[in-house]
Scaffold this active site. Structure first.
Site, PDB file in Angstrom:
ATOM      1  N   ASN A  72     -89.424 -14.084 -74.542  1.00  0.00           N
ATOM      2  CA  ASN A  72     -88.017 -14.127 -74.133  1.00  0.00           C
ATOM      3  C   ASN A  72     -87.721 -15.233 -73.117  1.00  0.00           C
ATOM      4  OD1 ASN A  72     -89.599 -12.557 -72.387  1.00  0.00           O
ATOM      5  ND2 ASN A  72     -87.821 -11.489 -71.600  1.00  0.00           N
TER       6      ASN A  72
ATOM      7  N   GLY B  34     -94.756  -8.019 -71.355  1.00  0.00           N
ATOM      8  CA  GLY B  34     -94.385  -7.785 -72.750  1.00  0.00           C
ATOM      9  C   GLY B  34     -93.937  -6.357 -72.945  1.00  0.00           C
TER      10      GLY B  34
ATOM     11  N   THR C 213     -93.842  -2.269 -73.781  1.00  0.00           N
ATOM     12  CA  THR C 213     -94.582  -1.150 -73.201  1.00  0.00           C
ATOM     13  C   THR C 213     -95.711  -0.675 -74.111  1.00  0.00           C
ATOM     14  OG1 THR C 213     -92.799  -0.435 -71.770  1.00  0.00           O
ATOM     15  CG2 THR C 213     -94.319   1.277 -72.471  1.00  0.00           C
TER      16      THR C 213
ATOM     17  N   THR D 220     -97.466  -2.412 -76.239  1.00  0.00           N
ATOM     18  CA  THR D 220     -98.561  -3.392 -76.140  1.00  0.00           C
ATOM     19  C   THR D 220     -99.283  -3.214 -74.808  1.00  0.00           C
ATOM     20  OG1 THR D 220     -97.164  -4.924 -77.362  1.00  0.00           O
ATOM     21  CG2 THR D 220     -99.136  -5.843 -76.370  1.00  0.00           C
TER      22      THR D 220
ATOM     23  N   GLU E 185     -96.351  -6.000 -66.605  1.00  0.00           N
ATOM     24  CA  GLU E 185     -94.893  -6.046 -66.452  1.00  0.00           C
ATOM     25  C   GLU E 185     -94.308  -5.711 -67.810  1.00  0.00           C
ATOM     26  OE1 GLU E 185     -93.427  -6.338 -63.657  1.00  0.00           O
ATOM     27  OE2 GLU E 185     -95.191  -6.926 -62.497  1.00  0.00           O
TER      28      GLU E 185
ATOM     29  N   CYS F 118     -86.089  -8.460 -69.773  1.00  0.00           N
ATOM     30  CA  CYS F 118     -86.515  -7.088 -69.457  1.00  0.00           C
ATOM     31  C   CYS F 118     -85.620  -6.457 -68.397  1.00  0.00           C
ATOM     32  CB  CYS F 118     -87.977  -7.067 -69.027  1.00  0.00           C
ATOM     33  SG  CYS F 118     -88.331  -8.196 -67.681  1.00  0.00           S
TER      34      CYS F 118
ATOM     35  N   GLU G 258     -95.518  -8.417 -59.004  1.00  0.00           N
ATOM     36  CA  GLU G 258     -95.704  -9.863 -58.938  1.00  0.00           C
ATOM     37  C   GLU G 258     -94.728 -10.415 -57.906  1.00  0.00           C
ATOM     38  OE1 GLU G 258     -95.041 -11.056 -63.062  1.00  0.00           O
ATOM     39  OE2 GLU G 258     -97.207 -11.049 -63.379  1.00  0.00           O
TER      40      GLU G 258
HETATM   41  O1  TXE Z   1     -93.896  -8.037 -77.722  1.00  0.00           O
HETATM   42  P1  TXE Z   1     -95.406  -7.886 -77.377  1.00  0.00           P
HETATM   43  P2  TXE Z   1     -93.199  -8.106 -79.149  1.00  0.00           P
HETATM   44  C1  TXE Z   1     -90.360  -5.585 -75.777  1.00  0.00           C
HETATM   45  C2  TXE Z   1     -89.088  -5.587 -76.564  1.00  0.00           C
HETATM   46  C3  TXE Z   1     -89.547  -6.030 -77.895  1.00  0.00           C
HETATM   47  C4  TXE Z   1     -90.872  -5.320 -77.981  1.00  0.00           C
HETATM   48  C5  TXE Z   1     -91.845  -5.901 -78.951  1.00  0.00           C
HETATM   49  O2  TXE Z   1     -88.563  -4.291 -76.648  1.00  0.00           O
HETATM   50  O3  TXE Z   1     -88.676  -5.649 -78.915  1.00  0.00           O
HETATM   51  O4  TXE Z   1     -91.396  -5.427 -76.691  1.00  0.00           O
HETATM   52  O5  TXE Z   1     -91.889  -7.310 -78.821  1.00  0.00           O
HETATM   53  C6  TXE Z   1     -99.242 -10.313 -77.049  1.00  0.00           C
HETATM   54  N1  TXE Z   1    -103.548  -7.527 -77.020  1.00  0.00           N
HETATM   55  N2  TXE Z   1     -90.570  -6.805 -75.028  1.00  0.00           N
HETATM   56  O6  TXE Z   1     -93.959  -7.358 -80.185  1.00  0.00           O
HETATM   57  O7  TXE Z   1     -96.171  -7.477 -78.590  1.00  0.00           O
HETATM   58  C7  TXE Z   1     -98.292 -11.081 -77.914  1.00  0.00           C
HETATM   59  O8  TXE Z   1     -98.972 -11.975 -78.751  1.00  0.00           O
HETATM   60  C8  TXE Z   1    -103.201  -8.580 -76.279  1.00  0.00           C
HETATM   61  C9  TXE Z   1     -90.271  -6.700 -73.645  1.00  0.00           C
HETATM   62  O9  TXE Z   1     -92.928  -9.481 -79.456  1.00  0.00           O
HETATM   63  O10 TXE Z   1     -95.517  -7.049 -76.196  1.00  0.00           O
HETATM   64  C10 TXE Z   1     -97.432 -11.775 -76.866  1.00  0.00           C
HETATM   65  O11 TXE Z   1     -98.134 -12.912 -76.358  1.00  0.00           O
HETATM   66  N3  TXE Z   1    -102.024  -9.214 -76.408  1.00  0.00           N
HETATM   67  C11 TXE Z   1     -90.636  -7.858 -72.898  1.00  0.00           C
HETATM   68  C12 TXE Z   1     -97.326 -10.717 -75.788  1.00  0.00           C
HETATM   69  O12 TXE Z   1     -98.414  -9.836 -76.007  1.00  0.00           O
HETATM   70  C13 TXE Z   1    -101.155  -8.749 -77.312  1.00  0.00           C
HETATM   71  C14 TXE Z   1     -90.859  -9.149 -73.504  1.00  0.00           C
HETATM   72  C15 TXE Z   1     -96.018  -9.932 -75.799  1.00  0.00           C
HETATM   73  O13 TXE Z   1     -95.821  -9.395 -77.082  1.00  0.00           O
HETATM   74  C16 TXE Z   1    -101.451  -7.648 -78.115  1.00  0.00           C
HETATM   75  C17 TXE Z   1     -91.174  -9.102 -74.908  1.00  0.00           C
HETATM   76  C18 TXE Z   1    -102.713  -7.026 -77.943  1.00  0.00           C
HETATM   77  N4  TXE Z   1    -103.096  -5.959 -78.646  1.00  0.00           N
HETATM   78  C19 TXE Z   1     -90.990  -7.946 -75.610  1.00  0.00           C
HETATM   79  N5  TXE Z   1    -100.402  -7.414 -78.933  1.00  0.00           N
HETATM   80  C20 TXE Z   1     -90.463  -7.851 -71.446  1.00  0.00           C
HETATM   81  N6  TXE Z   1     -90.583  -6.708 -70.814  1.00  0.00           N
HETATM   82  O14 TXE Z   1     -90.247  -8.880 -70.827  1.00  0.00           O
HETATM   83  C21 TXE Z   1     -99.462  -8.340 -78.633  1.00  0.00           C
HETATM   84  N7  TXE Z   1     -99.915  -9.169 -77.662  1.00  0.00           N
END
Ligand code: TXE
Length: 485
Positions: free
Chosen positions: A149, A225, A227, A229, A247, A281, A460
């Protein structure tokens, strides 16, 4: 077509298994670049490079590392237009937003942490017969995993404190937005960051990301990222006793009391709901409004939201660009469909805008305001992470508090009232890591940033980041008796 491999040991390298991922521009759905699809073999190479670089890098002085951070900041500033254009192309956001927010913040992150490290102090605990003092050393090789994002903004928020504290880095940006992280690697080379200090591995979360979290020689993971994940990462990292900073998501309340400055509250609520397409977020997606002003507030909010211009991200008048991907738009649309099923009223938006080619192929969605939903339905409880807000009336401070706290998340909130006592009492009862009163997203980089409940673990910002990216030891020196005895 731009093609990027991994940045490992100070050079661009092809992925060990040779696979690449197509990277489309979400505003047009046209593939404009390809990036390496990293696997554990690439992560292993990056960790080896980071381990080799660590002994020399960790012995450099804070002053040297701070000066390098400032040099990085200078180069980001010099190449700001290039960064902003690439961020928009990769993520879908307006270029104007990237130029105003994302890229200047990336620059500031390096300047800020250079200063913060220079001015950091250690603690001293004197005893009658001994002296204790704390000593910080770098953690070692740290893994930084960041989302799509605010790609460069959030990556540099981790890279800068990790670097200045003397760690070496393996970073993985989101597979959806890999480009500005790659440009950052070029900048690292330009300013002479030694090979192996900053390594970048591209690829999918479940492949490259998972391999980083599992790697025994990565001693700390800082993740921003989703929750779910975050939960996977915590489950993998905890038995290995890695340091963890998570975060995660939010479903943040905007609480508007009848005694607010009405115009200011409407403007702030719209900004909190729709900045960056609602993909922040911290966005305030649950708007709670005190009953006497509910109807007029919804009318004013809808009027304001309808005025947001959506379309070509490079046009200066565009206020909202494309969502990050077609898949993400489908997810957001599924929540709008659910809201309709649950009896919600869509006051504006709820559909795709009609745009001219090539943007007719992009992942655009009109900003959407919904009322009439019960607070326990999924649309109101789950993080949508798109341009969708729900608005709800409340009749008492107690009810407002119960609604505000009535989700599994606890990241941020904003409260709009002119009553200072109410603002304070309400804020301290909110189960969130951050509260803004009569403002939103006003940031001082020294303050603690992070959430409670399922919004994360750790903080952070300022000294909180410097502490995360270092290990503290206490040194106790026995002093014997008074001088001369
Ligand atoms: O995020 P991911 P996604 C929320 C938002 C969104 C949802 C899913 O609701 O719709 O999460 O988005 C890496 N081990 N946010 O699927 O998966 C991935 O490659 C290690 C909130 O795109 O959380 C990326 O680099 N890493 C948010 C990072 O994690 C892993 C911002 C974030 O991706 C992994 C984004 C694993 N098993 C989405 N799986 C915020 N709070 O700022 C994924 N990744």
């Amino acid at each position: 077509m731009i093609e990027r491999g991994h940045w490992i040991g100070g050079e661009w390298v092809a992925p060990v298994e040779g696979a690449y991922l197509d990277n489309p521009n979400p505003a047009t759905n046209q593939v404009f670049s390809r990036v390496a699809r990293g696997t554990s073999a690439d992560v292993n190479r990056a960790v080896e490079a980071a381990k080799s670089a660590f002994p020399a890098w960790s012995k450099t002085t804070v002053e040297y590392r701070a000066a390098l951070c400032e040099a990085i900041a200078d180069r980001i500033a010099a190449r700001a237009e290039e960064f902003a254009a690439l961020e928009s192309q990769d993520q879908g956001k307006p270029v104007s937003l990237a130029s105003r927010i994302d890229i200047p913040r990336a620059e500031t992150n390096f300047r800020f942490f250079a200063g913060a490290a220079r001015h950091s102090r250690s603690d001293c605990f004197p005893m009658p017969t001994a002296l204790n003092y704390t000593w910080r050393r770098p953690v070692g090789v740290v893994g930084l995993i960041t989302p799509w994002n605010l790609p460069l903004y959030l990556l540099t928020w981790k890279v800068a404190p990790a670097l200045v504290m003397g760690n070496t880095i393996v970073a993985k940006p989101s597979e959806l937005t890999p480009m500005t992280a790659s440009l950052l690697a070029d900048v690292m080379a330009e300013v002479g960051v030694p090979p192996g200090v900053f390594n970048l591995v591209h690829g999918l979360g479940r492949e490259a990301g998972q391999a980083m979290v599992e790697h025994p020689d990565i001693q700390a993971i800082s993740f921003t990222g989703g929750t779910s994940t975050g939960a996977t990462i915590a489950a993998t990292a905890a038995p290995k006793f890695k340091k963890l900073s998570l975060e995660l998501g939010g479903k943040n309340p905007t609480v508007v009391f009848a005694d607010c400055d009405f115009e200011k509250a409407v403007a702030g609520t719209a900004k909190a709901g729709f900045t960056n397409q609602g993909e922040v977020c911290l966005c305030g997606s649950r708007i709670l409004v005190e009953r006497p002003i509910f109807e007029s507030f919804v009318t004013a909010l809808v009027e304001r939201v309808k005025a947001i211009q959506i379309g070509d991200p490079s046009a200066p008048e565009t206020g909202m660009g494309a969502l990050v991907s077609q898949d993400h738009r489908a997810k957001v649309e599924s929540y709008i469909a659910l809201a309709k099923e649950e009896g919600g009223t869509i006051h504006c938006g709820g559909k795709r805008p009609e745009l001219l080619a090539p943007f007719d192929q992009g992942a655009f969605l009109e900003p959407t305001v919904i009322t009439g939903l019960s607070h326990d339905c999924r649309v109101v409880q789950e993080e949508i992470f798109g341009p969708v807000v729900t608005v709800h009336p409340f009749d008492s401070v107690e009810k407002a508090l119960a609604l505000a706290n009535g989700v599994r998340y606890g990241l941020a909130a904003s409260v709009w009232t002119q009553d200072l006592t109410k603002a304070h009492r309400f804020s301290e009862a909110l189960q969130t890591g951050m509260v803004w009163v009569n403002t939103w997203l006003e940031r001082d980089l020294r303050v603690p940033f992070g959430g409670v409940k399922e919004s994360g673990v750790g903080r952070e910002g300022g000294r909180y980041s410097l502490e995360f990216f270092s290990e503290v030891s206490n040194i106790c020196i026995e002093l014997g008796g008074p001088l001369g005895e």
